[in-house]
Motif scaffolding. Sequence first.
Motif, short mmCIF file in Angstrom:
data_model
loop_
_atom_site.label_atom_id
_atom_site.label_comp_id
_atom_site.label_asym_id
_atom_site.label_seq_id
_atom_site.Cartn_x
_atom_site.Cartn_y
_atom_site.Cartn_z
N PRO A 1 0.47 -1.29 0.21
CA PRO A 1 -0.17 0.38 -0.18
C PRO A 1 1.34 0.87 0.25
N ASP A 2 2.12 1.24 0.89
CA ASP A 2 2.36 2.71 1.02
C ASP A 2 4.04 2.24 1.59
N MET A 3 4.71 3.58 1.75
CA MET A 3 6.00 2.97 1.64
C MET A 3 6.04 2.61 3.24
N GLU A 4 5.33 2.74 4.47
CA GLU A 4 5.52 2.21 5.51
C GLU A 4 5.34 1.29 5.80
N HIS A 5 4.87 0.76 4.70
CA HIS A 5 4.62 -1.40 5.09
C HIS A 5 5.85 -1.51 4.04
N TYR A 6 6.02 -1.11 3.01
CA TYR A 6 7.39 -0.62 2.31
C TYR A 6 8.39 -1.49 3.24
N GLN A 7 8.50 -0.29 4.52
CA GLN A 7 9.71 -0.60 4.81
C GLN A 7 9.42 -1.61 6.24
N GLU A 8 8.09 -2.12 6.86
CA GLU A 8 8.14 -3.01 6.98
C GLU A 8 8.70 -4.49 7.00
N LEU A 9 7.98 -4.60 5.81
CA LEU A 9 8.51 -5.93 4.98
C LEU A 9 9.84 -6.35 4.36
N LEU A 10 10.64 -5.14 4.28
CA LEU A 10 12.48 -4.80 3.83
C LEU A 10 13.03 -5.45 5.36
N LEU A 11 12.49 -4.03 6.08
CA LEU A 11 13.24 -4.76 7.37
C LEU A 11 13.19 -5.53 8.43
N GLY A 12 11.24 -5.88 8.49
CA GLY A 12 11.29 -6.66 8.92
C GLY A 12 10.91 -8.54 8.40
N LYS A 13 11.12 -8.47 7.34
CA LYS A 13 11.36 -9.71 6.74
C LYS A 13 12.22 -10.30 5.70
N ILE A 14 12.45 -9.14 4.58
CA ILE A 14 13.38 -9.84 3.36
C ILE A 14 14.68 -9.60 3.94
N THR A 15 15.22 -8.90 5.35
CA THR A 15 16.34 -8.61 5.41
C THR A 15 16.77 -9.06 6.70
N ARG A 16 16.04 -9.85 6.91
CA ARG A 16 15.83 -10.96 8.15
C ARG A 16 16.09 -12.41 7.70
N ILE A 17 16.23 -12.56 6.20
CA ILE A 17 16.57 -13.79 5.49
C ILE A 17 18.04 -14.11 5.66
N LYS A 18 18.24 -15.82 6.46
CA LYS A 18 19.81 -16.05 6.32
C LYS A 18 20.21 -15.48 5.14
N GLY A 19 21.16 -14.56 5.02
CA GLY A 19 22.19 -15.01 3.77
C GLY A 19 22.34 -13.60 3.09
N VAL A 20 20.80 -12.65 3.31
CA VAL A 20 20.68 -11.23 2.70
C VAL A 20 22.15 -10.72 3.13
N THR A 21 23.05 -10.43 2.39
CA THR A 21 23.49 -8.98 2.80
C THR A 21 23.82 -7.69 1.79
N GLY A 22 22.50 -7.70 0.83
CA GLY A 22 22.54 -6.44 0.06
C GLY A 22 21.04 -6.57 -0.34
N VAL A 23 20.86 -5.47 -0.12
CA VAL A 23 19.11 -4.94 -1.22
C VAL A 23 19.93 -3.07 -2.00
N LYS A 24 18.95 -3.69 -2.97
CA LYS A 24 19.13 -2.82 -3.68
C LYS A 24 17.48 -2.05 -3.96
N SER A 25 17.11 -0.78 -3.55
CA SER A 25 15.46 -0.65 -4.43
C SER A 25 15.50 0.19 -4.92
N SER A 26 14.65 0.37 -5.81
CA SER A 26 13.90 1.36 -6.97
C SER A 26 12.66 1.01 -6.82
N PHE A 27 11.45 2.10 -7.40
CA PHE A 27 10.60 2.18 -7.47
C PHE A 27 9.81 2.67 -8.06
#
Length: 159
Positions: A116-142
């Motif tokens: 829906p919005d940037m707040e949900h994106y931040q929750e998804l990115l910081l709360g789930k995706i970056t917590r997956i074991k092995g993820v070392t880098g993230v680069k986002s485009s909108f």
Amino acid sequence: MNMKLDRTDKLILNLIQENGRISNLELADKIGLSASPCSRRVKNLEELGLIDKHVTLLDQAKLGLKLTAYIHISMDRHTPERFDNFEAEIAAIPDVMECCIITGSDADFQLKVIVPDMEHYQELLLGKITRIKGVTGVKSSFMLRNVLSRTVLPLDHIK
């Protein structure tokens, strides 16, 4: 696997890609067959796996899903176990619409997420995706504006 498709098969596939709710009777009329042979052809195309599934496309903006992000993910190790774990965890996140292994950049995966919005994106990115074991880098485009989006596969090149 390359399959031989005749003109009628291609026409059927094009018509049902454009309108998944087309009735067998209407489809048969448009391709110049009676209903029974048309139905048999569609069933055959399904059995061959050429028709994967029937879906309904929704208007994401009208549903309040206004933010589309493309995320490049880099992994620490390129092992089957690491990739399998990442793929399984990503598959469990409904906001992730696509996940592809890619080449040609520093990233290993590209995700397409819709939220829906940037707040949900931040929750998804910081709360789930970056917590997956092995993820070392993230680069986002909108996505600013969707210029073209197709769901109909081009069949002109199929012999």
